[in-house]
Design a protein around this motif. Structure first.
Motif: not given
Length: 141
Positions: A66-76, A87-92, A118-126
Protein backbone atom coordinates in the motif's frame (compact mmCIF):
# COMPACT_ATOMS: atom_id res chain seq x y z
CA UNK A 1 -2.14 48.17 51.21
CA UNK A 2 -2.50 50.13 54.35
CA UNK A 3 -1.21 53.49 55.37
CA UNK A 4 -0.27 54.46 58.91
CA UNK A 5 -1.63 57.94 59.56
CA UNK A 6 -0.25 58.25 63.08
CA UNK A 7 -2.01 59.67 66.09
CA UNK A 8 -2.85 63.12 67.39
CA UNK A 9 -0.12 62.93 70.00
CA UNK A 10 2.71 63.03 67.44
CA UNK A 11 2.67 66.74 66.73
CA UNK A 12 -0.14 66.36 64.20
CA UNK A 13 2.24 65.07 61.47
CA UNK A 14 0.93 62.48 59.05
CA UNK A 15 3.11 59.38 58.45
CA UNK A 16 3.24 58.39 54.82
CA UNK A 17 4.92 54.96 55.08
CA UNK A 18 3.24 52.13 53.15
CA UNK A 19 2.63 48.93 55.08
CA UNK A 20 3.91 46.12 52.79
CA UNK A 21 3.17 43.24 55.15
CA UNK A 22 -0.14 42.25 53.44
CA UNK A 23 1.60 42.34 50.03
CA UNK A 24 4.37 40.05 51.26
CA UNK A 25 1.80 37.68 52.78
CA UNK A 26 -0.08 37.41 49.49
CA UNK A 27 3.13 36.82 47.52
CA UNK A 28 4.22 34.05 49.89
CA UNK A 29 0.84 32.33 49.58
CA UNK A 30 1.04 32.50 45.76
CA UNK A 31 4.59 31.16 45.82
CA UNK A 32 3.49 28.18 47.93
CA UNK A 33 0.56 27.49 45.61
CA UNK A 34 2.82 27.50 42.55
CA UNK A 35 5.42 25.31 44.23
CA UNK A 36 2.75 22.74 45.02
CA UNK A 37 0.96 22.72 41.63
CA UNK A 38 3.85 22.89 39.15
CA UNK A 39 5.37 19.44 39.90
CA UNK A 40 1.93 17.85 39.51
CA UNK A 41 1.40 19.35 36.07
CA UNK A 42 4.86 18.41 34.71
CA UNK A 43 4.90 14.73 35.66
CA UNK A 44 4.91 12.13 32.93
CA UNK A 45 3.72 8.58 33.08
CA UNK A 46 6.67 6.22 33.17
CA UNK A 47 6.68 4.06 30.03
CA UNK A 48 9.30 1.92 28.34
CA UNK A 49 9.62 3.18 24.78
CA UNK A 50 10.46 0.67 22.06
CA UNK A 51 13.83 0.70 20.39
CA UNK A 52 13.64 1.03 16.61
CA UNK A 53 15.37 -1.71 14.69
CA UNK A 54 15.45 -1.64 10.93
CA UNK A 55 15.38 -5.08 9.42
CA UNK A 56 16.02 -5.63 5.77
CA UNK A 57 12.80 -6.94 4.23
CA UNK A 58 12.31 -8.49 0.84
CA UNK A 59 9.05 -7.83 -0.92
CA UNK A 60 7.62 -11.23 -1.81
CA UNK A 61 5.19 -11.75 -4.66
CA UNK A 62 2.25 -12.38 -2.34
CA UNK A 63 2.86 -9.28 -0.20
CA UNK A 64 0.45 -6.37 -0.59
CA UNK A 65 2.13 -3.00 -0.99
CA UNK A 66 0.00 0.00 0.00
CA UNK A 67 1.42 3.40 -0.93
CA UNK A 68 0.57 7.03 -0.33
CA UNK A 69 2.02 9.68 -2.62
CA UNK A 70 2.83 13.23 -1.52
CA UNK A 71 -0.65 14.40 -2.57
CA UNK A 72 -2.25 11.84 -0.26
CA UNK A 73 -3.55 9.46 -2.93
CA UNK A 74 -3.68 5.83 -1.75
CA UNK A 75 -2.53 2.95 -4.00
CA UNK A 76 -2.64 -0.83 -3.88
CA UNK A 77 0.49 -1.86 -5.76
CA UNK A 78 0.28 0.59 -8.69
CA UNK A 79 -3.51 0.95 -8.82
CA UNK A 80 -4.98 4.10 -7.30
CA UNK A 81 -7.85 3.52 -4.88
CA UNK A 82 -10.76 5.97 -5.13
CA UNK A 83 -12.32 5.64 -1.66
CA UNK A 84 -11.76 4.20 1.79
CA UNK A 85 -14.62 1.71 1.25
CA UNK A 86 -13.02 0.42 -1.95
CA UNK A 87 -9.71 -0.02 -0.12
CA UNK A 88 -11.36 -1.95 2.72
CA UNK A 89 -13.26 -4.17 0.25
CA UNK A 90 -10.06 -5.09 -1.58
CA UNK A 91 -8.20 -5.74 1.67
CA UNK A 92 -11.03 -7.97 2.98
CA UNK A 93 -10.46 -10.28 -0.01
CA UNK A 94 -6.81 -10.62 0.97
CA UNK A 95 -7.66 -11.07 4.68
CA UNK A 96 -9.93 -14.03 3.91
CA UNK A 97 -7.14 -16.03 2.28
CA UNK A 98 -5.94 -19.10 4.14
CA UNK A 99 -2.47 -17.63 4.58
CA UNK A 100 -2.84 -13.89 4.97
CA UNK A 101 -0.34 -11.92 2.93
CA UNK A 102 1.87 -9.38 4.62
CA UNK A 103 0.83 -5.74 4.09
CA UNK A 104 3.63 -3.26 3.58
CA UNK A 105 2.89 0.47 3.79
CA UNK A 106 5.07 2.92 1.87
CA UNK A 107 4.43 6.65 2.27
CA UNK A 108 6.08 9.67 0.74
CA UNK A 109 7.89 11.74 3.35
CA UNK A 110 5.70 14.73 2.45
CA UNK A 111 2.44 12.78 2.83
CA UNK A 112 0.24 13.77 5.73
CA UNK A 113 0.05 11.41 8.67
CA UNK A 114 -3.75 11.37 8.31
CA UNK A 115 -3.45 9.55 4.97
CA UNK A 116 -1.16 6.90 6.47
CA UNK A 117 -3.62 6.57 9.35
CA UNK A 118 -6.41 5.88 6.87
CA UNK A 119 -4.40 2.98 5.40
CA UNK A 120 -3.82 1.54 8.87
CA UNK A 121 -7.50 1.95 9.70
CA UNK A 122 -8.50 0.16 6.49
CA UNK A 123 -6.17 -2.74 7.34
CA UNK A 124 -7.69 -2.94 10.79
CA UNK A 125 -11.25 -2.92 9.44
CA UNK A 126 -10.40 -5.62 6.91
CA UNK A 127 -8.86 -7.88 9.57
CA UNK A 128 -5.28 -7.80 8.32
CA UNK A 129 -3.05 -9.12 11.09
CA UNK A 130 0.43 -8.15 9.88
CA UNK A 131 1.34 -4.64 8.72
CA UNK A 132 4.86 -3.35 8.08
CA UNK A 133 6.17 0.11 7.28
CA UNK A 134 8.77 0.44 4.57
CA UNK A 135 11.32 3.18 5.17
CA UNK A 136 14.58 4.26 3.68
CA UNK A 137 17.81 3.62 5.52
CA UNK A 138 19.11 6.88 6.98
CA UNK A 139 22.19 8.36 5.38
CA UNK A 140 25.31 7.65 7.34
CA UNK A 141 27.41 10.74 7.62
Amino acid sequence: MGMNVGSEEEDGAVMSNINTTPLVDIMLVLLIVFLITIPVSTRNIQVDLPVAINEQTVTAQDNIVLSVDKKGNPYIATTMVRSQEELVDKLVKFAKQKKQPQVQIRADEKAKYLEVGKLISACQEAGISHVDFITQEPHKG
